[in-house]
Design an enzyme around this catalytic site. Structure first.
Site: not given
Lengths: 94, 476
Positions: B80, B155, B179
């Site tokens: 990420k 996310s 997330s």
């Protein structure tokens, strides 16, 4: 109801420049989010256990160590000169 | 045997060690796959082709000379884009950090490199990890690989979509209030949020520091276990790092005791298909001899409110560092220091990030602090105490991962409605507990369904063992 004046003060505290339209929209959003938070039962001030919120683990001692990354960190600054970050003048000349 | 790019870490290990294919061939296969499918999926923000090929060649040389670094040697992964990677842009999917190139690696990046894993690139996210859909990136929406009309979740939407679309063997994400688990559920893969502090967060850009965890997104529970073993441990650079200490009910007890939360297992808050998936999971665990009981926790809506208030307050504080002075962009339109801050943040931060900064600051204001922030701290303690009592009697909690399956990209919902996507995930976050999302069937619309297991601090082994039981049943 969050007033326009309150939104101006809040945006200032957040260091966020917002247009009047944005302030109006965010005021509505904050009211809806505040309603979501409204389900929380009122905490009893003296009995608060909030001090334990960070008690998940013992924190290590703070220690000052030299950073080997000075030049590399500066490379990411929006503006720099002679090994320093450059910020706008904050004190005006008389 | 499955096609090469669909295999797990364990399967790649066997094939690489047997010389069935090389790390270079494997890495090229993933780079080709990214080129083919990512324009549709939108999982990657940066692909480091040159670095990945170089790392793969070095890996092959080590394998050939008998100097393999272990289970992850030569295996391609992605991370990420809120983890610092030395020399590779780390944008947090924000225009604010569009040109930020960190001078150091996050601990997890360092550990994976030292283990011989091959970094393919950086993955899309909701800007600064604020969001639950993958739609709040400044650089485009991440779409669900099962059906591109739907969101990938967030996310860590890019991380989940990359693994699900066979663009990486595994991915590293961050989990503050679900997330990792929620996008894993939406994309049909495994998502593990370890115990708070078990994996160092050094180099992971902070959202809400009392909640943030490094999370793992994998094809199987076994892969998650392998990664956890490699990545766990204090490193002295994350003040919240914790040493392993098993808590809760002892492992030696023979009969597994699983708790369900009625408000999440049967309530109106959860979709019918998810409710049915939880019921099927209960039946599977009962077939394996588990005893099921019901527990009472503070209402899920109160847990969600607690999370929303605390995470926004902490995010507002953490985001103060993005001021146009030390790193990131600076607005060209200013007439003093305050306007540098305000115009820079106004110009380069996205709508959801601004909303959370405003809400967090509003919750901390003189008018609201006692009513909301202090109440949220108090509620967090109540939740922790109730969960501690629960794990004195039960091994784990079974619940949905998210209240619904993936929703449509661009679905019209208010910001407050959107926060409901975190409803089932926040208990574990608030109490710092390990939790895992396990794929468990598909909906009538063909979208993945999932269930979540939550356990006592450091009881990941137990959690992963039961996750494998569910995983096996779902794939049979």
């Amino acid at each position: 109801m969050i007033s326009e004046q309150e939104m101006i003060a809040l945006a200032y505290a957040c260091r966020l420049s917002l247009t009047p339209e944005e302030r109006a929209q965010y005021a509505r959003d904050l009211e809806a989010l505040e309603a979501l938070a409204g389900v929380l039962p009122q905490a009893e001030g003296s009995a608060l256990r909030k001090g334990r919120a960070c008690a998940l683990g013992e924190l290590r001692e703070d220690a000052v160590v030299p950073s080997p990354l000075r030049e590399e960190m500066l490379a990411n600054a929006p503006m720099q000169t002679d090994g320093y970050m450059v910020v706008p003048r904050t004190v005006e000349e008389a | 045997m499955r096609p090469m790019i669909e295999r797990t870490v364990r399967e790649h290990r066997r094939a690489l060690d047997a010389g069935e294919y090389s790390s270079l061939e494997l890495t090229r296969a993933f780079l080709t796959r990214i080129e083919e499918v990512d324009p549709m999926v939108g999982a990657f923000l940066t692909v480091d082709t040159e670095g990945a090929l170089r790392a793969a060649r070095e890996s092959d040389a080590r394998i050939a000379s008998g100097a393999s670094r272990g289970i992850l040697e030569g295996i391609p992964y992605a991370i990420k884009d809120n983890f610092c990677t030395k020399g590779i842009r780390t944008s947090c999917a924000s225009r604010m950090l569009e040109n930020f190139v960190p001078p150091y690696d996050a601990t997890v990046v360092e550990k994976l490199r030292d283990a011989g894993a091959v970094l393919l690139g950086k993955l899309n996210l909701d800007e600064f990890a604020m969001g639950s859909s993958g739609e709040h990136s400044a650089f485009g929406v991440t779409r669900n690989p099962y059906d591109s009309r739907y969101v990938a979740g967030g996310s860590s939407g890019g991380a989940a979509a990359a693994v699900a679309a066979n663009e990486a063997v595994f991915a590293i994400g961050s989990d503050t209030g679900g997330s990792v688990r929620q996008p894993a559920a939406f994309c049909g893969i495994v998502g593990l949020k370890p115990t708070y502090g078990r994996i160092s967060r050094y180099g992971m850009i902070a959202l809400a520091s009392s909640l943030d965890c490094v999370g793992l997104l994998t094809r199987s529970a076994e892969d998650a276990a392998l990664l956890l073993e490699l990545l766990e441990g204090e490193d002295g650079r994350d003040a919240t790092g914790r040493t392993f200490q098993e808590m809760g009910k002892p492992m030696s007890d023979s009969r597994l005791r699983v708790a369900v939360i009625p408000a999440l297992a049967k309530g109106d808050a959860v979709s019918l298909e998810i409710t049915a998936a939880v019921e099927r999971a209960i039946a599977v665990l009962q077939r394996h001899g588990a005893e099921i009981g019901e527990i009472e926790l503070p209402d899920p809506e109160q847990a969600l409110a607690t999370y929303c208030v605390l995470s926004a307050a902490e995010a507002a504080s953490n985001m103060a560092r993005f001021d146009g002075v030390r790193y990131g962009k600076r607005s060209e339109d200013f007439d003093g220091l305050i306007s540098v801050y305000a115009n820079t943040r106004g110009e380069f931060l996205g709508e959801e990030v601004k909303r959370r900064i405003l809400f967090g600051t509003y919750m901390l204001s003189k008018r609201n602090r006692a009513r909301y922030y202090d109440s949220a701290l108090e509620m967090r303690e109540t939740i922790r105490e109730r969960l501690k009592e629960t794990f004195a009697q039960y091994d784990m909690i079974l619940s949905p991962t998210a209240p619904t399956e993936a929703f449509l990209v661009g679905a019209e919902e208010s910001p407050a409605q959107r926060r409901r996507a975190d409803l089932c995930a926040v208990y574990a976050s608030l109490a710092g507990l390990p939790a895992i999302s396990v794929p468990f069937g598909t909906s009538r619309a063909g979208l993945p369904l999932a269930v979540q297991l939550t356990a006592a601090p450091f009881a990941e082994t137990k959690l992963l063992r039961v996750a494998r039981v569910l995983e096996k049943d779902a794939s049979d």
